[in-house]
Design a protein around this motif. Structure first.
Motif, mmCIF file in Angstrom:
data_model
loop_
_atom_site.group_PDB
_atom_site.id
_atom_site.type_symbol
_atom_site.label_atom_id
_atom_site.label_comp_id
_atom_site.label_asym_id
_atom_site.label_seq_id
_atom_site.Cartn_x
_atom_site.Cartn_y
_atom_site.Cartn_z
ATOM 1 N N ALA A 62 0.696 -1.473 0.068
ATOM 2 C CA ALA A 62 0.109 0.073 -0.013
ATOM 3 C C ALA A 62 0.825 1.375 0.057
ATOM 4 O O ALA A 62 1.779 1.273 0.506
ATOM 5 N N VAL A 63 0.296 2.492 -0.500
ATOM 6 C CA VAL A 63 0.872 3.495 -0.553
ATOM 7 C C VAL A 63 0.707 3.987 1.121
ATOM 8 O O VAL A 63 -0.162 3.877 1.812
ATOM 9 N N GLY A 64 2.219 4.548 1.234
ATOM 10 C CA GLY A 64 2.033 5.364 2.768
ATOM 11 C C GLY A 64 2.628 4.168 3.850
ATOM 12 O O GLY A 64 2.992 4.498 4.836
ATOM 13 N N THR A 65 3.187 2.948 3.484
ATOM 14 C CA THR A 65 3.701 2.188 4.246
ATOM 15 C C THR A 65 5.111 2.777 4.673
ATOM 16 O O THR A 65 6.013 3.303 3.874
ATOM 17 N N THR A 66 5.322 2.920 6.130
ATOM 18 C CA THR A 66 6.381 3.793 6.414
ATOM 19 C C THR A 66 7.116 2.950 7.340
ATOM 20 O O THR A 66 6.805 2.113 8.395
ATOM 21 N N ARG A 67 8.737 2.722 7.252
ATOM 22 C CA ARG A 67 9.660 2.073 7.928
ATOM 23 C C ARG A 67 10.377 2.784 8.957
ATOM 24 O O ARG A 67 10.672 4.110 8.203
ATOM 25 N N GLY A 68 10.766 2.362 9.946
ATOM 26 C CA GLY A 68 11.447 3.088 10.944
ATOM 27 C C GLY A 68 12.883 3.775 10.428
ATOM 28 O O GLY A 68 13.446 3.083 9.730
ATOM 29 N N ILE A 69 13.401 4.676 11.442
ATOM 30 C CA ILE A 69 14.813 5.145 10.980
ATOM 31 C C ILE A 69 15.784 4.071 11.861
ATOM 32 O O ILE A 69 15.958 4.141 12.918
ATOM 33 N N HIS A 70 16.475 3.361 11.162
ATOM 34 C CA HIS A 70 17.355 2.407 11.596
ATOM 35 C C HIS A 70 18.598 2.359 11.226
ATOM 36 O O HIS A 70 18.955 2.566 9.947
ATOM 37 N N ALA A 71 19.479 2.559 12.000
ATOM 38 C CA ALA A 71 20.991 2.631 11.725
ATOM 39 C C ALA A 71 21.772 1.300 12.204
ATOM 40 O O ALA A 71 21.865 0.973 13.202
ATOM 41 N N THR A 82 10.541 -1.873 -8.137
ATOM 42 C CA THR A 82 9.009 -1.122 -8.530
ATOM 43 C C THR A 82 8.362 -0.038 -7.991
ATOM 44 O O THR A 82 8.631 -0.197 -6.588
ATOM 45 N N GLY A 83 7.809 0.905 -8.407
ATOM 46 C CA GLY A 83 7.142 1.639 -7.472
ATOM 47 C C GLY A 83 8.174 3.102 -7.015
ATOM 48 O O GLY A 83 8.997 3.316 -8.045
ATOM 49 N N ARG A 84 7.641 3.579 -5.900
ATOM 50 C CA ARG A 84 8.516 4.789 -5.638
ATOM 51 C C ARG A 84 8.334 5.175 -4.420
ATOM 52 O O ARG A 84 7.401 4.787 -3.561
ATOM 53 N N ILE A 85 9.266 5.727 -3.393
ATOM 54 C CA ILE A 85 9.489 5.974 -2.228
ATOM 55 C C ILE A 85 9.890 7.302 -1.888
ATOM 56 O O ILE A 85 10.753 7.986 -2.636
ATOM 57 N N GLU A 126 3.822 4.944 -3.974
ATOM 58 C CA GLU A 126 3.071 3.992 -5.053
ATOM 59 C C GLU A 126 2.864 2.764 -4.204
ATOM 60 O O GLU A 126 3.433 2.209 -3.729
ATOM 61 N N PRO A 127 1.516 2.128 -4.733
ATOM 62 C CA PRO A 127 1.297 0.732 -4.380
ATOM 63 C C PRO A 127 2.119 -0.352 -5.115
ATOM 64 O O PRO A 127 3.032 0.004 -6.166
ATOM 65 N N ASP A 128 2.368 -1.424 -4.533
ATOM 66 C CA ASP A 128 3.268 -2.560 -5.035
ATOM 67 C C ASP A 128 4.658 -1.929 -5.399
ATOM 68 O O ASP A 128 5.330 -2.143 -6.153
#
Length: 474
Positions: A62-71, A82-85, A126-128
């Motif tokens: 889905a659009v808006g899937t958000t992953r945390g800030i990891h170092a 594929t898609g865009r972030i 974007e989705p997918d």
């Protein structure tokens, strides 16, 4: 939409080491093709040769899937299949750039290299969307990780989709603000031979910081059979090998020969194996004794080696081994003076005790103070100079040992006429034991080192400083 027809190009960011790549994407009605990571083309543009060991893909529906800030304590090369972030990167490394932020959008025509310790996060636009990344280490529960809250006010990341409208894991929501983040420390530096003349100078140069480890032979036997398991080597970025067998005359005896090969060759082979296996930079200190001294004029880094004696042969063999390590600096030096027993201290002692020495006048070179070697090593590492061989001596006009002895007498307030010249052959004519052959010409050309931005001081100036009353010699 994916942008077609870009040229391969690199763009630097405000975060040191974080670089963005524009990728050529070739497409038509059937779809598109790209070289996502191309080592041979990207290295000349500035991509580190980071040695990936794993390729991961995160697929997001889905659009808006958000992953945390990891170092994490490894490097990443991030791209989109594929898609865009929308990507956000925050420097969580210990140092002056801690907290620096960079954001950009990635589609299949763009990639980014993320150095160790830089926090990485993204939000799908974007989705997918298939998010893919190469890493150069494997996950470990014992490694040091750091995390930053996506909503941190200091970083102030302008997320395209507000965080209260997207799916975020509970764990990511509870990460600390920047003030509570534990910075990722630099990779460790190991200095072997830490109690020798050069080892003590390296202690002075690098200081007592948590990520620099100084090892003596009692603490770490680099010539032994258990070196591979002696440390968690993935935590180390550099090994500076200041340990060496240097008794050139004893090396001509049966026992000394075995000791010289163990200390200068077997130990180097062990270090080279560890460094190669774990992507560690190996700094190896070599010697003018790898040359026979017959050349007219200074020796350069590309002159062929032709050692005369056992010690020189072991140093040349060590050089050949060190050169097999992908990330290596071979430091060729000569006539080393530091905190310990050496020629300058011997001459100063003789002058003070009223002894009038005979000193060899048919060997020519330049003194090299251990403080200069240590500073040059530090410079090469910090400057990320090209790997390879570097001559490191102090600068100035070449001198003979006789010239230097006279300078010591003069600087310590004694009559230089008390020093007499003698040939090498006459000096060793009545030696009690084996004598190693010495190169007559030990002058090393330092122009390659100077071209990296480090200009060594003159040997004469350093000698004056070294003999100054109250000076802590090193």
């Amino acid at each position: 939409m994916t942008e077609y027809g870009k040229k391969l190009a690199i763009t630097e960011t405000p975060i040191p080491g974080l670089v963005v790549f524009d990728l050529p994407v070739h497409g038509d009605s059937r779809g598109w093709f790209k070289e996502n990571w191309q080592r041979e083309k990207m290295l000349p543009l500035g991509l580190p040769d980071f040695g990936p060991v794993q390729n991961n893909i995160s697929f997001n529906d889905a659009v808006g899937t958000t992953r945390g800030i990891h170092a994490e304590p490894w490097d990443k090369y991030v791209s989109v299949a594929t898609g865009r972030i929308f990507g956000a990167w925050v420097d969580l490394r210990e140092g002056p750039s801690f907290g620096a932020v960079y954001t950009t959008e990635l589609d299949p025509s763009k990639a980014i290299y993320v150095p160790r310790g830089v926090g990485n996060s993204y939000q799908t636009l974007e989705p997918d969307t298939a998010y893919t990344y190469l890493v150069n280490d494997h996950w470990s529960p014992d490694a040091a990780y750091s995390f930053l809250n996506l909503a941190d006010e200091t970083a102030a990341i302008e997320w395209p989709i507000p965080l209260d409208r997207v799916e975020i894991s509970e764990k990511d929501q509870n990460h600390p603000r920047l003030s509570g983040v534990t910075p990722i420390p630099p990779k460790r530096i190991l200095v072997t031979g830490a109690n020798g003349q050069l080892g003590r100078a390296l202690r002075e140069e690098f200081g007592d910081v948590p990520w620099v480890e100084y090892a003596t032979r009692d603490a770490l036997d680099i010539a032994g059979t258990e070196l591979d398991g002696a440390r968690r080597w993935r935590d180390y970025g550099t090994i500076i090998n200041a340990a060496a067998y240097t008794a050139v005359d004893r090396a001509e005896t049966a026992q000394g020969r075995a000791e010289a090969w163990a200390g200068n060759v077997t130990a180097l082979a062990n270090l080279a194996r560890v460094a190669t296996a774990h992507g560690i930079t190996l700094v190896h200190v070599s010697s003018d004794y790898v040359f026979d001294g017959t050349k007219e004029g200074p020796y350069t880094e590309t002159d062929p080696v032709s050692p005369l004696g056992v010690y020189g042969q072991t140093k040349a063999a060590g050089d050949a081994i060190a050169a097999t390590v992908p990330r290596h600096y071979i430091i060729r030096t000569s006539w080393v003076i530091g905190d310990g027993n050496n020629f300058v201290r011997t001459m100063a002692s003789l002058a003070e005790r009223g002894v009038d020495p005979k000193v060899v006048d048919d060997q020519t070179g330049r003194l090299t103070f251990t403080s200069t070697i240590a500073a040059a090593i530090h410079h090469l590492l910090d400057a990320r100079a090209a790997y390879g061989v570097y001559n490191v001596t102090n600068d100035g006009e070449p001198q003979s040992w006789y010239d230097i002895a006279r300078a010591v007498f003069e600087l310590t307030g004694h009559d230089v006429r008390r020093v007499s010249p003698v040939s090498t052959a006459d000096y060793f004519a009545n030696a009690a034991g084996p004598v190693a052959p010495r190169p007559a010409n030990s002058v090393l050309d330092v122009s390659t080192l100077v071209a990296t931005g480090y200009t060594p001081t003159t040997a004469g100036d350093e000698l004056s400083r070294y003999l100054r009353p109250g000076h802590e010699r090193g």
